[in-house]
Scaffold this motif. Structure first.
Motif, PDB file in Angstrom:
ATOM      1  N   TYR A  40       0.822  -1.208   0.000  1.00 45.47           N
ATOM      2  CA  TYR A  40       0.000   0.000   0.000  1.00 45.47           C
ATOM      3  C   TYR A  40       0.858   1.260   0.000  1.00 45.47           C
ATOM      4  N   ASP A  41       0.283   2.316  -0.580  1.00 48.62           N
ATOM      5  CA  ASP A  41       0.949   3.612  -0.596  1.00 48.62           C
ATOM      6  C   ASP A  41       0.992   4.201   0.812  1.00 48.62           C
ATOM      7  N   ALA A  42       2.084   4.903   1.101  1.00 50.28           N
ATOM      8  CA  ALA A  42       2.254   5.555   2.394  1.00 50.28           C
ATOM      9  C   ALA A  42       3.268   6.678   2.258  1.00 50.28           C
ATOM     10  N   GLU A  43       3.295   7.547   3.251  1.00 50.72           N
ATOM     11  CA  GLU A  43       4.345   8.554   3.371  1.00 50.72           C
ATOM     12  C   GLU A  43       5.298   8.077   4.457  1.00 50.72           C
ATOM     13  N   ARG A 103       3.004   6.646   7.376  1.00 55.66           N
ATOM     14  CA  ARG A 103       1.752   7.380   7.564  1.00 55.66           C
ATOM     15  C   ARG A 103       0.840   7.028   6.390  1.00 55.66           C
ATOM     16  N   TYR A 104      -0.232   6.243   6.681  1.00 53.34           N
ATOM     17  CA  TYR A 104      -1.146   5.796   5.641  1.00 53.34           C
ATOM     18  C   TYR A 104      -2.304   6.793   5.502  1.00 53.34           C
ATOM     19  N   PRO A 105      -2.744   7.059   4.285  1.00 54.58           N
ATOM     20  CA  PRO A 105      -3.811   8.046   4.092  1.00 54.58           C
ATOM     21  C   PRO A 105      -5.126   7.571   4.694  1.00 54.58           C
ATOM     22  N   THR A 121      -9.158   7.448  10.327  1.00 58.00           N
ATOM     23  CA  THR A 121      -8.274   8.590  10.180  1.00 58.00           C
ATOM     24  C   THR A 121      -6.903   8.108   9.713  1.00 58.00           C
ATOM     25  N   VAL A 122      -5.940   9.003   9.706  1.00 54.96           N
ATOM     26  CA  VAL A 122      -4.587   8.633   9.292  1.00 54.96           C
ATOM     27  C   VAL A 122      -4.051   7.547  10.220  1.00 54.96           C
ATOM     28  N   VAL A 123      -3.509   6.494   9.640  1.00 55.37           N
ATOM     29  CA  VAL A 123      -2.950   5.377  10.405  1.00 55.37           C
ATOM     30  C   VAL A 123      -1.429   5.516  10.430  1.00 55.37           C
ATOM     31  N   LEU A 124      -0.836   5.432  11.624  1.00 52.21           N
ATOM     32  CA  LEU A 124       0.609   5.547  11.788  1.00 52.21           C
ATOM     33  C   LEU A 124       1.207   4.192  12.162  1.00 52.21           C
TER      34      LEU A 124
END
Length: 403
Positions: A241-244, A257-259, A265-268
């Motif tokens: 999955y995409d993440a920052e 940090r997942y969108p 909400t944002v999942v860390l």
């Protein structure tokens, strides 16, 4: 000494005659400290010399020379003892030495002198370091994010410096004016570059060195993809999955940090290991359908990744699977004609036989997003050609079959 006293008196008069107390406080404090140190030095020297000024050519001066020195020239001065210096080596030899240094040592060498700073910041020295450490997790999206970070930081710095630099600009103008009266004031004039090698953090510019150091510091978040997100949660096994991501140099891992999606909400996630991160293989965004351009190439046994999402509000993730045989085919490779059919069988063998996630059918000629709210939605397909990509999925294979 008299020049210092005159400067101090002149500054006090300005302080009393103008409403500029805020601009002059720091300057008066510096002048007072310099005056006190010079007075002590003068009295100590007078006592040691018995009140007689030394006339010897090698005598130590009681006060530093008022002649302004150029910092850059001073840094480049070679050792007067005659000992060899690295700066005395030929240009090619210096470049060869710098090319062998690791990033930390290369950064330290940049603080030696101005000319060495320019050499050590050269992109050709940092390209290899960037590729060796970050090449597997940085893609085109990460480069775009770095350029955006540069632009936004430059714009913010320009706007923020309007207020901050106004005070420092006034300070510089006061010092410049007083240096005309007494040259000693020039000692306290701030350097534009802040001093060679002294910096509160990595320099922000468009060099590869700057990009490398900002990634190392963890200040820069960049887009990438994470295998088996959320610490290998069973609901995300064999997916990516995409993440920052942000690097944590203390643990040599990443913060993810997942969108947000749906009601979440944002999942860390902390502690993401390097072997769970990859650069996005395609430029398709997480909520966009990937254009499948490999459907005519799919044959039984081919390794694929397919987009899947739980519902329309969720972002896509890439899930690993293989192309299977039609029910009418016995699996004999010599007589198999499955590749001629418009229907392609996709198998996800990490799930137990009979599971609703075990198999899916797509249309080879007119494939679009297919599915429902119960089983999820299947999107674009990409065929895996790289052996390393296939091997990576094999390494992530779960120890237990999923339900």
């Amino acid at each position: 000494m008299l020049a210092l006293v005159a400067t101090f008196v002149f500054s006090c008069l300005l302080f009393l005659s103008k409403p500029c107390a805020r601009d002059m406080r720091l300057f008066l404090a510096s002048i007072s400290q310099q005056l006190a140190l010079s007075l002590l030095g003068f009295l100590a020297g007078y006592r040691l010399l018995g009140g007689v000024a030394s006339t010897a050519a090698d005598a130590m001066p009681l006060m530093p020379s008022f002649k302004r020195k150029r910092p850059a020239a001073k840094l480049e001065t070679t050792d007067t003892t005659g000992e060899p210096s690295v700066l005395d080596l030929p240009e090619l030899a210096i470049d060869c030495i710098l090319a062998k240094l690791p990033p930390a040592e290369l950064r330290n060498m940049a603080a030696v002198s101005q000319s060495m700073r320019e050499r050590c910041r050269s992109d050709h020295l940092w390209e290899r370091h960037m590729s060796d450490k970050w090449g597997s997790v940085l893609g085109t999206a990460a480069r775009d994010e770095w350029r955006s970070y540069l632009s936004s930081s430059t714009a913010a710095g320009g706007g923020a410096s309007g207020c901050g630099s106004a005070g420092s600009g006034k300070h510089r103008r006061w010092l410049a004016a007083l240096s005309c009266v007494c040259p000693v004031v020039s000692w306290m004039r701030p350097r534009a570059d802040g001093g060679a090698g002294t910096s509160a953090g990595p320099v922000l510019d468009d060099s590869i060195m700057s990009w490398y150091l900002h990634l190392e510091s963890g200040k820069l978040w960049f887009p990438a993809q994470v295998y088996n997100r959320e610490h290998g949660h069973v609901g995300f096994m064999m997916s990516c999955y995409d993440a920052e991501l942000s690097y944590d140099f203390r643990t040599d891992t990443f913060h993810a940090r997942y969108p947000p999606h749906g009601r979440r909400t944002v999942v860390l996630e902390d502690g993401v290991q390097w072997d769970r991160v990859r650069a996005p293989p395609v430029g398709t965004l997480a909520h966009d359908l990937h254009a499948s351009d490999c459907l005519h190439e799919l044959r039984p046994g081919a390794n694929i990744e397919i987009q899947w999402r739980r519902n329309k509000e969720f972002p896509y993730g890439w899930w690993y699977g293989v192309v299977g045989h039609l029910e009418s085919c016995d699996g004999n490779e010599h007589f198999c004609r499955c590749y001629l059919s418009d229907t392609v069988v996709l198998e996800f063998n990490q799930y137990t036989p009979g599971s609703r996630w075990r198999q899916s059918l797509v249309n080879r000629k007119d494939h679009r997003e297919e599915g429902n709210e119960s089983d999820g939605f299947y999107g674009g397909i990409r065929k895996l050609q790289d052996k390393d990509e296939i091997s990576k999925w094999k390494q992530l294979w779960p120890t237990d079959i999923l339900e």
